[in-house]
Design a protein around this motif. Structure first.
Motif, PDB file in Angstrom:
ATOM      1  N   VAL A  53       0.844  -1.200   0.000  1.00 28.96           N
ATOM      2  CA  VAL A  53       0.000   0.000   0.000  1.00 28.96           C
ATOM      3  C   VAL A  53       0.876   1.246   0.000  1.00 28.96           C
ATOM      4  O   VAL A  53       0.590   2.211  -0.719  1.00 28.96           O
ATOM      5  CB  VAL A  53      -0.969  -0.010   1.210  1.00 28.96           C
ATOM      6  CG1 VAL A  53      -1.650   1.334   1.383  1.00 28.96           C
ATOM      7  CG2 VAL A  53      -2.007  -1.109   1.046  1.00 28.96           C
ATOM      8  N   GLU A  54       1.954   1.245   0.780  1.00 31.72           N
ATOM      9  CA  GLU A  54       2.875   2.389   0.788  1.00 31.72           C
ATOM     10  C   GLU A  54       3.520   2.578  -0.582  1.00 31.72           C
ATOM     11  O   GLU A  54       3.700   3.709  -1.041  1.00 31.72           O
ATOM     12  CB  GLU A  54       3.941   2.208   1.860  1.00 31.72           C
ATOM     13  CG  GLU A  54       3.406   2.279   3.282  1.00 31.72           C
ATOM     14  CD  GLU A  54       2.729   3.605   3.588  1.00 31.72           C
ATOM     15  OE1 GLU A  54       3.226   4.667   3.137  1.00 31.72           O
ATOM     16  OE2 GLU A  54       1.696   3.588   4.278  1.00 31.72           O
ATOM     17  N   GLU A  55       3.862   1.466  -1.252  1.00 35.98           N
ATOM     18  CA  GLU A  55       4.426   1.552  -2.601  1.00 35.98           C
ATOM     19  C   GLU A  55       3.416   2.177  -3.559  1.00 35.98           C
ATOM     20  O   GLU A  55       3.775   3.018  -4.389  1.00 35.98           O
ATOM     21  CB  GLU A  55       4.817   0.164  -3.107  1.00 35.98           C
ATOM     22  CG  GLU A  55       6.005  -0.453  -2.420  1.00 35.98           C
ATOM     23  CD  GLU A  55       6.246  -1.893  -2.870  1.00 35.98           C
ATOM     24  OE1 GLU A  55       5.529  -2.375  -3.778  1.00 35.98           O
ATOM     25  OE2 GLU A  55       7.145  -2.528  -2.299  1.00 35.98           O
ATOM     26  N   ILE A  56       2.163   1.761  -3.444  1.00 34.41           N
ATOM     27  CA  ILE A  56       1.126   2.295  -4.326  1.00 34.41           C
ATOM     28  C   ILE A  56       0.903   3.778  -4.053  1.00 34.41           C
ATOM     29  O   ILE A  56       0.716   4.570  -4.980  1.00 34.41           O
ATOM     30  CB  ILE A  56      -0.189   1.483  -4.172  1.00 34.41           C
ATOM     31  CG1 ILE A  56       0.014   0.068  -4.726  1.00 34.41           C
ATOM     32  CG2 ILE A  56      -1.355   2.174  -4.867  1.00 34.41           C
ATOM     33  CD1 ILE A  56      -1.134  -0.877  -4.478  1.00 34.41           C
ATOM     34  N   LYS A  57       0.945   4.179  -2.785  1.00 32.83           N
ATOM     35  CA  LYS A  57       0.778   5.597  -2.451  1.00 32.83           C
ATOM     36  C   LYS A  57       1.920   6.439  -3.008  1.00 32.83           C
ATOM     37  O   LYS A  57       1.731   7.598  -3.369  1.00 32.83           O
ATOM     38  CB  LYS A  57       0.705   5.774  -0.930  1.00 32.83           C
ATOM     39  CG  LYS A  57      -0.614   5.385  -0.335  1.00 32.83           C
ATOM     40  CD  LYS A  57      -0.614   5.653   1.166  1.00 32.83           C
ATOM     41  CE  LYS A  57      -1.920   5.237   1.809  1.00 32.83           C
ATOM     42  NZ  LYS A  57      -1.904   5.494   3.265  1.00 32.83           N
TER      43      LYS A  57
END
Length: 109
Positions: A53-57
Motif C-alpha cells: 500500500v505504501e508503494e502504491i501511495k
C-alpha cells in the motif's frame, strides 16, 4: 389486536428461520477452501500488504494509464477484503436476528 400481533410475529419468525439454513449452506460451500493461518503468518501477510500500500501511495498516478489505475484500485480493494477477513473476529447479527431481538424486548417490556 393481540392475536394479529402474535400471528404477524409468528410469520416473521418462520420466514427468517427457514431462510437461515439455506444461507448457511451456501456460505459454507463458498468458504470450504478456507486456510487457517497462525498469528505470525497473519502478521507477516498484513505487513506485506502495508508495504505494498505504501508503494502504491508513492507512485505518481498522473503518469499511469486508465487501465493501470483501474488495476491498482482493484488490487487495493482485494487487499482490503483480505485484511478485514484476517483481522476481524467480530460478532455479526443478521437482520432477522435483530428484528427478533427487538420484538422479544417489546414483548418483555
Amino acid at each position: 389486536m393481540k392475536s394479529k400481533i402474535y400471528a404477524l410475529l409468528t410469520i416473521f419468525m418462520l420466514a427468517f428461520t427457514f431462510s437461515t439454513p439455506i444461507a448457511a449452506i451456501a456460505s459454507t460451500e463458498k468458504n470450504s477452501k478456507k486456510i487457517e493461518l497462525s498469528e505470525e503468518e497473519v502478521a507477516k501477510r498484513i505487513g506485506e500488504m502495508r508495504k505494498r500500500v505504501e508503494e502504491i501511495k508513492a507512485i505518481d498516478k498522473s503518469t499511469l494509464t486508465k487501465i493501470e489505475r483501474k488495476a491498482l484500485r482493484k488490487e487495493l480493494r482485494e487487499m482490503n477484503k483480505k485484511a478485514r477477513a484476517m483481522g476481524s473476529g467480530g460478532v455479526y447479527l443478521s437482520v432477522g436476528a435483530i428484528i427478533i431481538i427487538i420484538l422479544v424486548l417489546i414483548l418483555i417490556l
